[in-house]
Every structure is written in C-alpha cells, then in structure tokens.
Design an enzyme around this catalytic site. Structure first.
Site, PDB file in Angstrom:
ATOM      1  N   SER A 176      -2.179   8.403  -0.459  1.00 37.49           N
ATOM      2  CA  SER A 176      -1.912   6.998  -0.750  1.00 37.49           C
ATOM      3  C   SER A 176      -2.376   6.491  -2.104  1.00 37.49           C
ATOM      4  O   SER A 176      -1.910   5.450  -2.570  1.00 37.49           O
ATOM      5  CB  SER A 176      -2.509   6.122   0.351  1.00 37.49           C
ATOM      6  OG  SER A 176      -3.899   6.349   0.485  1.00 37.49           O
ATOM      7  N   LYS A 202      -0.081   0.413  -3.223  1.00 37.97           N
ATOM      8  CA  LYS A 202      -0.307  -1.030  -3.139  1.00 37.97           C
ATOM      9  C   LYS A 202       0.635  -1.848  -4.017  1.00 37.97           C
ATOM     10  O   LYS A 202       0.902  -3.020  -3.729  1.00 37.97           O
ATOM     11  CB  LYS A 202      -1.752  -1.357  -3.510  1.00 37.97           C
ATOM     12  CG  LYS A 202      -2.787  -0.918  -2.487  1.00 37.97           C
ATOM     13  CD  LYS A 202      -2.785  -1.813  -1.259  1.00 37.97           C
ATOM     14  CE  LYS A 202      -3.972  -1.528  -0.358  1.00 37.97           C
ATOM     15  NZ  LYS A 202      -4.021  -2.439   0.804  1.00 37.97           N
TER      16      LYS A 202
END
Length: 326
Positions: free
Chosen positions: A309, A52
């Site tokens: 992720s 992110k």
C-alpha cells in the site's frame, strides 16, 4: 450508507489522467518461497508513494468552487497528509494538515513540499480531531477524513478495480486478495470492488499484532476501541478502531484477518528490497509479511493478489531495518 461498484467506477473516471494505474507484477522467487502464485499491486509507485492519493483526489475533486476557495483540513501521520496536499495543489486549493510531532520526517517534508501547511500536535496530550475541527470552524474549511468517508473509500476502491481487470487480462481469477488494514478505508473499497467483480475471491486483511482492532471487532460483532500500550513499527496502521463506515463493509467481505509482528514486518521489508527490488514502508508490507510467515490461509488454488500500500519509509529507519537492527 455504503460504497457501490458504480461509486468506485465513477471515482476511476475522476482519477483518470491524474492517478497512476499501478502495474500488476509477479516474482517467480516469491511464488516459490510462499508456494502460491502472487500477483503484486505496488501502490508504492502511486503518486505520493501510496494509495492515499486516490481517495483524497476523488474527495477533493467533487468540492464546489466556494468550498475549494476555503480549503481543506486533514489529520494524518503521513500518507493521507501527502495525498490531500497533492490533490489540493492540483485542484488549486489551500490545505492544512495536522500531523503528530513524531511523524516520519520524510512524510512531513513531502507534505510541505506539495504546498500544504503543517500544524503539529502531541499524540499523548492533544487531540488531532479537536485541532482539525477548530481549524475547519475558523476557516470554513472542509475536513477530509483519512478513511471514514464514502468518497475516500470509493477512491481507494479503484485499487481493486484495476487489480481485477489486470488479473483478468492475464486470464487469472484471484482465489485470495491480501491487503493491509488500518482504519479500513483501503480494504473496504478494494473488497467492495473485488467481491462485485470476482465473488469467489476470499478477502484477507492484515493488521499489526497489538493493533488488532478490526479482528477483535469482527469477533465481537461490533466496533471496539483498543487502547494499545506500545507503538507499532507500522505507524500508518495504528488506528484504535475500524471506521463507522468501513466496519460494516469489512463484516460482509472479510474471510480472515492475519496478525503480524514487527519482526515479521521488518523481514518483509528486507525481502521486498532485496528480492522484489521495491521499497515498502512498514504498514505497506504487512500483507507480504503475512505471506512470508505462512499466516495467510489457503482458499482455492492459491492464486493471490497482494496490495503493497505504500513506500514512504523514513530513511534512517529503513537503513536500520536493512541492517537487521529492527
């Protein structure tokens, strides 16, 4: 409106020297277990412990001096919150993050640690979008979406840019790329980069069972909004619908979507810890879960890129997972 390879390459230029170029690693034990060669992209090692940061920094770095002075507002259960908070600190601007009261404490503490103000909301009775909009109106702040933003998508796409280049340096062409799907920002960006540079690579997204909004939207041919009646272990992937910007990209690029259960995710987290020596949060481990459960179809010779992720898991939850209580 869509993101191009040029947009992703421009984002990589902005991120140079700020984001970590995470390595591409390989585990012979995993290859043997799943019967295919797997090249792992551990975004768990990225700044803030998740991909992110890439999208957040790419978005914030393009704000004007006047916009930076007024600051930014975002809403997130954790990883986007941390990405925006750190990017804002590095660029010298205030940030307020709207977070649910049940957000993992490790993510709340980290968000505050990066200097952001946190405002809590109740998932059941309040709208995070409405709260963020009110704050933005009051302060003149810029709202930074978690996934439905072209600059955010382009920033996330740098994961795919790096992955293809790193594989190519090994003389490898990926047959398959496996990645989590939440709102679709990561996979929209990654698939855009990968398909531009390696058109034969099949893109496979993975969602938690019960939160299969992307799969159902693809099957219907239009975005649908799901209304889950339970929670998922994968708090980072509980989006009720794919994004307006991300869905058209996924329609063009996805070859398949796999669904995994909480039990399969927990097993993947244990496997990552014990075999790969990596701490991976639930949402970040769904691709690995799908591979271990035999849910990723074969495309070509089965050389597979795998995106892990994020690694921001609550310590108490992680302990329960490792003990086999989840």
């Amino acid at each position: 409106m869509s993101v191009t390879l040029a947009d992703i390459e421009a984002a990589a230029g902005r991120l140079a020297g700020h984001a970590v170029e995470t390595p591409l690693i390989e585990s012979p034990a995993l290859n043997e277990r799943v019967g295919r060669r797997v090249l792992i992209k551990p975004e768990t090692l990225q700044r803030v412990g998740a991909f992110k940061f890439r999208g957040a920094y790419n978005r914030l770095s393009q704000l004007s001096a006047e916009e930076r002075a007024r600051g930014v507002v975002a809403f997130s259960s954790g990883n986007h919150a941390q990405g925006v908070a750190l990017a804002a600190r590095l660029l010298g601007m205030p940030a307020l993050i709207v977070m649910p009261t049940d957000a993992p404490s490790v993510k709340v503490d980290a968000t505050r640690g990066y200097g952001a103000e946190v405002r809590f909301y109740d998932r059941l009775t309040e709208s995070r979008e409405a709260i963020a909009a009110a704050v933005a109106a009051e302060r003149g702040a810029v709202t930074v979406p978690a996934f439905d933003d072209l600059d955010v998508i382009a920033g996330q796409g740098t994961v795919g840019l790096e992955l293809v280049a790193q594989a190519k340096a090994r003389g490898v062409t990926l047959d398959t790329l496996v990645s989590p799907i939440g709102g679709g920002g990561l996979l929209a960006g990654v698939s855009t980069a990968v398909k531009a540079l390696s058109p034969t690579t099949a893109i496979v997204g993975v969602e938690p069972a019960g939160f299969d909004d992307t799969l159902r939207s693809l099957q219907k041919g239009e975005r649908i909004v799901t209304q889950p009646t339970t929670r998922s272990l994968c708090d980072a992937l509980e989006s009720p619908a794919p994004g307006l910007l991300t869905f058209p990209v996924l329609q063009k690029t996805l070859a398949d979507v796999a669904l995994v259960t909480d039990a399969e995710v927990a097993e993947a987290m244990r496997y990552a810890f014990s075999v790969l020596k990596l701490v991976v949060e639930p949402g970040g481990s769904v691709g690995l879960a799908a591979l271990l459960a035999g849910k990723v179809k074969s495309f070509g010779e089965d050389t597979t890129g795998l995106v892990l992720s994020g690694g921001n898991v609550d310590p108490e939850l992680f302990a329960r997972v490792l003990r086999g209580e989840v």
